[in-house]
Motif scaffolding. Sequence first.
Motif, PDB file in Angstrom:
ATOM      1  N   ARG A   1      85.189  46.307  91.775  1.00 52.98           N
ATOM      2  CA  ARG A   1      83.877  45.811  92.193  1.00 52.98           C
ATOM      3  C   ARG A   1      84.069  44.873  93.380  1.00 52.98           C
ATOM      4  O   ARG A   1      84.961  44.032  93.389  1.00 52.98           O
TER       5      ARG A   1
ATOM      6  N   TRP B   1      70.986  50.265  98.623  1.00 52.05           N
ATOM      7  CA  TRP B   1      72.125  49.374  98.624  1.00 52.05           C
ATOM      8  C   TRP B   1      71.920  48.237  97.654  1.00 52.05           C
ATOM      9  O   TRP B   1      72.080  47.083  97.998  1.00 52.05           O
TER      10      TRP B   1
ATOM     11  N   THR C   1      79.074  46.005  94.536  1.00 48.07           N
ATOM     12  CA  THR C   1      79.155  47.467  94.495  1.00 48.07           C
ATOM     13  C   THR C   1      80.369  47.903  93.687  1.00 48.07           C
ATOM     14  O   THR C   1      81.438  47.298  93.783  1.00 48.07           O
TER      15      THR C   1
END
Length: 397
Positions: free
Chosen positions: A155, A123, A159
Amino acid sequence: MEPRGTKRGAGKIEVAEPRNKVPRPAPSLPTDPALYSGPFPFYRRPSELGCFSLDAQRQYHGDARALRYYSPPPTNGQGPNFDLRDGYPDRYQPRDEEVQERLDHLLRWLLEHRGQLEGSPDWRPGAIVTWRGHLTKLLTTPYERQEGWQLAASRFQGTLYLSEVETPAARVQRLTRPPLLRELMYMGYKFEQYMCADKPGGSPDPSGEVNTNVAFCSVLRSRLGNHPLLFSGEVDCIDPQAPSTQPPTCYVELKTSKEMHSPGQWKSFYRHKLLKWWAQSFLPGVPNVIAGFRNPEGFVCSLKTFPTMEMFEYVRNDRDGWNPSVCMNFCAAFLSFAQNTVVQDDPRLVYLFSWEPGGPVTVSEHRDAPHAFLPTWYVEAMTQDLLSPPKTPSPKD
Ligand code: GDP
Ligand code: MG
């Protein structure tokens, strides 16, 4: 090339235009295969992080209830004789294709497992979250001559999310799909029913309905070059007899194809179909594709196993074949292009990447509807996490 607006010594002094007014060509990404040959890039061995199931009503369950078990017919001299048209259309419940699910099921899995992902190397900020099927389209782009695609990108909390948008042409094709093509789609799912049981060691039951709402999805982690990937793909079945019981190496992909009779037909199959099969199964690390070859009457009378890692051998010496390095290098280049384009962290801001065969990938910027695809329930739950103070265990816990 010299940056614009900085030319000196031209005789007279010009006031430089403000930076944001300097016209820049819209960035784009070429897709010619010749540009992407070169060594195979790093691709991390995919590992499974979890899974989920969608039931007959397309409802999400955070477990493997929809997973089926590979159960090929006995090899007692005769080949199979599967009637793929049996049950059509009376025992067919096709999924409603008007419902655009986007990344929703995968986002639900992510939300329910965010605790276990945070702090783990899976992550990292800059990770890419998408469906396997979207990555498959990227891999085959340098060789695709028929169908274009559009990918929306946003985004959020570092992420990068990629979600496909149906092109107007794809929509027209779907809405005007000829009856024979509809039946052919059914036949692919019917083959799965002939080859899979509901329990390990059980037998297939071809008398039941074919319901394409049902899906088992594996959630995987990998990395392409320096792009961490978290993606999910639908898995047809698990082989309880596979040498390794560890997913994804125990998974099997099932496919049907037209029976072939001439070397020319095989050559065309290797050039076009095997490329798609390879891309789809290589990404999640599914080691084998089992093909059922159907005759003109719609019966599968022969099966053949294609190990994913051997597919390239069929085109290695073909000048008009495909090359896995080109596929993966292009995908890596696209991901870098997307990472460098989608800089602002904003779930309502969408960059739409568009591609049509023969041209480069282009990009346009959008805000909110209709292209924003990260649902409010996801954005709010993820934002709450950041706002609420870290939980400290109370003495009662
Ligand atoms: P594939 O590799 O193209 O089969 O797609 P994935 O394995 O990445 O599937 C991801 C999710 O999309 C699963 O929930 C599938 O059931 C669903 N899906 C697969 N193909 C299609 C399609 O053609 N249209 C839509 N709307 N969903 C699909
Ligand atoms: Mg399949």
